[in-house]
Design a protein around this motif. Structure first.
Motif, short mmCIF file in Angstrom:
data_model
loop_
_atom_site.label_atom_id
_atom_site.label_comp_id
_atom_site.label_asym_id
_atom_site.label_seq_id
_atom_site.Cartn_x
_atom_site.Cartn_y
_atom_site.Cartn_z
N THR A 106 0.84 -1.20 0.00
CA THR A 106 0.00 0.00 0.00
C THR A 106 0.88 1.25 0.00
O THR A 106 2.09 1.19 0.28
N GLU A 108 0.80 3.54 2.16
CA GLU A 108 1.27 3.74 3.53
C GLU A 108 2.47 2.85 3.84
O GLU A 108 3.43 3.27 4.49
N GLN A 109 2.42 1.60 3.39
CA GLN A 109 3.54 0.68 3.64
C GLN A 109 4.81 1.16 2.94
O GLN A 109 5.90 1.13 3.51
N SER A 224 -2.92 -4.44 9.31
CA SER A 224 -2.28 -3.50 8.37
C SER A 224 -0.89 -3.97 7.94
O SER A 224 -0.31 -3.44 6.99
#
Length: 395
Positions: A106, A108-109, A224
């Motif tokens: 993602t 964010e990752q 997540s």
């Protein structure tokens, strides 16, 4: 197809050589030349120097902090680093997880993890193999059960290389038992300091500590930390292994070790003449050199195809098989050449009154035995032959 390097590529080679001449510490080059083990500080220091130059993450695009090299530039860089006896880049975060996150992670990752790989804040290790799941990776048993916004992981990983230096581990875990074994696997990221994670060293034949066991007991990980989709981790696993197998081939390292073998064959005398003049030994050296040159051509063909966006596919398995066999044969010939002088300990442990033997003798036996693993890890060569046969003939 023309496999020669262009003037621009040769200019890049000269740039890499100049960088290595200026930035590779003599002590690190000495350790590489004498096959001595590196400390974490050695590896981290070299990573920092490469990162400052923008050359650490050779496989990453520029938007994520990589140099934006093509496949040929990566080949030249690795070849020159091997020739200079520079430490190999620790692959787990940079050459394995990084490309996986860039393709499957993602936003964010990517934003959180990739910069920390580059600056050395995080050191990663790989949680793939298990006691009953090595080359047959799809039979892994480590389970991750979802409870709300967390996965609870139980199981064991083994042969975890350099896990003693890592603060994070990427793992394949089973999240479903339905359907084919490959369909219930997920790719999850775990902090090593999470309660329930235990690392135990595995001592090797030479007394070294390179690999480990990792145990997971009710380890809670945020959802997540899942990379890609749940139960779709097999696709990611295969993608990562393609990168790993190509890296294992070690064309540049084999070239460096072949030059060492040639030099030894001129120094060492058997029956009143240099070993290089022994017909049988000379024939064995010639055979492995021919095979290495053929593999280099295959590697360059792959690199040419990669420039056009082609995926390596079974070619990575071909490189892995041939590359590991060649590296093992060269180490066997070095050990044979040295005979009883092939010391099982590094140069720093030799007593001052040791017999006068070539510097290359120090650690040669340990290096030979350590390289027996090459044809096993990353998917054993037997499994790679099955992959090639299936690709060529179907089934």
């Amino acid at each position: 197809m023309d496999l020669s390097f262009t003037p621009e590529e040769e200019a890049f080679r000269a740039e890499v050589r100049a960088f290595l001449d200026e930035n590779l510490p003599d002590e690190l080059a000495r350790k590489g030349r004498n096959t001595e083990g590196l400390t974490k500080e050695d590896m981290a220091g070299w990573h920092a120097r490469l990162n400052a130059r923008g050359w650490l993450a050779a496989t990453w695009p520029t938007e994520h902090g990589g140099p934006g090299w093509g496949a040929v530039e990566r080949h030249i860089f690795e070849e020159e680093c091997a020739r200079a006896n520079a430490p190999r880049i620790v692959p787990f975060g940079l050459n394995m997880l990084g490309p996986v996150l860039i393709k499957f992670g993602t936003a964010e990752q990517k934003a959180e993890i990739l910069p920390r790989i580059l600056d050395g804040s995080d050191w990663w290790c790989q949680g793939y193999s298990e006691p009953g799941a090595g080359s047959d990776l799809a039979s892994l048993k480590s389970r991750a059960v979802r409870e709300g916004d967390e996965y609870v992981i139980n199981g064991q990983k083994t042969w975890t290389t350099l896990g003693q230096h890592a603060n994070r581990i990427f793992c394949l875990v089973r999240t479903s038992t339905e359907g084919k074994p490959q369909e219930g696997i997920s790719f999850v990221l775990v902090d090593m300091d999470t309660p329930g994670v235990e690392l135990r060293p595995i001592k090797l034949l030479d007394g070294g500590h390179e690999v480990n066991e990792v145990f997971f007991t009710d380890v809670r990980v945020p959802v997540s930390n899942l990379v890609g989709e749940e139960n779709k981790g097999w696709t990611i696993a295969k993608y990562l292994l393609t990168h790993e197998r190509t890296n294992i081939a070690g064309v540049g390292l084999s070239g460096k070790d072949l030059e060492k073998l040639k030099a030894l064959s001129q120094q060492l005398v058997r029956g009143g003449r240099p070993l290089a003049q022994d017909p049988l030994f000379a024939a064995q050296m010639a055979e492995v050199e021919i095979d290495l040159e053929a593999m280099r051509v295959l590697n360059l063909r792959m690199l040419s195809a990669a420039k056009e966006g082609a995926a390596p596919g079974m070619q990575s398995s071909m490189l892995k098989i041939k590359g590991t066999v060649i590296r093992q044969r060269i180490q066997s010939l070095i050990k044979t050449a040295l005979g009883a002088s092939a010391a099982p300990f590094p140069a720093r442990d030799l007593p001052e009154n040791a017999l006068s033997v070539p510097q290359e003798a120090a650690g040669a036996a340990a290096y030979y035995f350590n390289h027996r693993k090459l044809s096993i890890f990353g998917g054993s060569n037997e499994i790679q032959r099955n992959i090639i046969a299936k690709d060529l003939f179907g089934g």
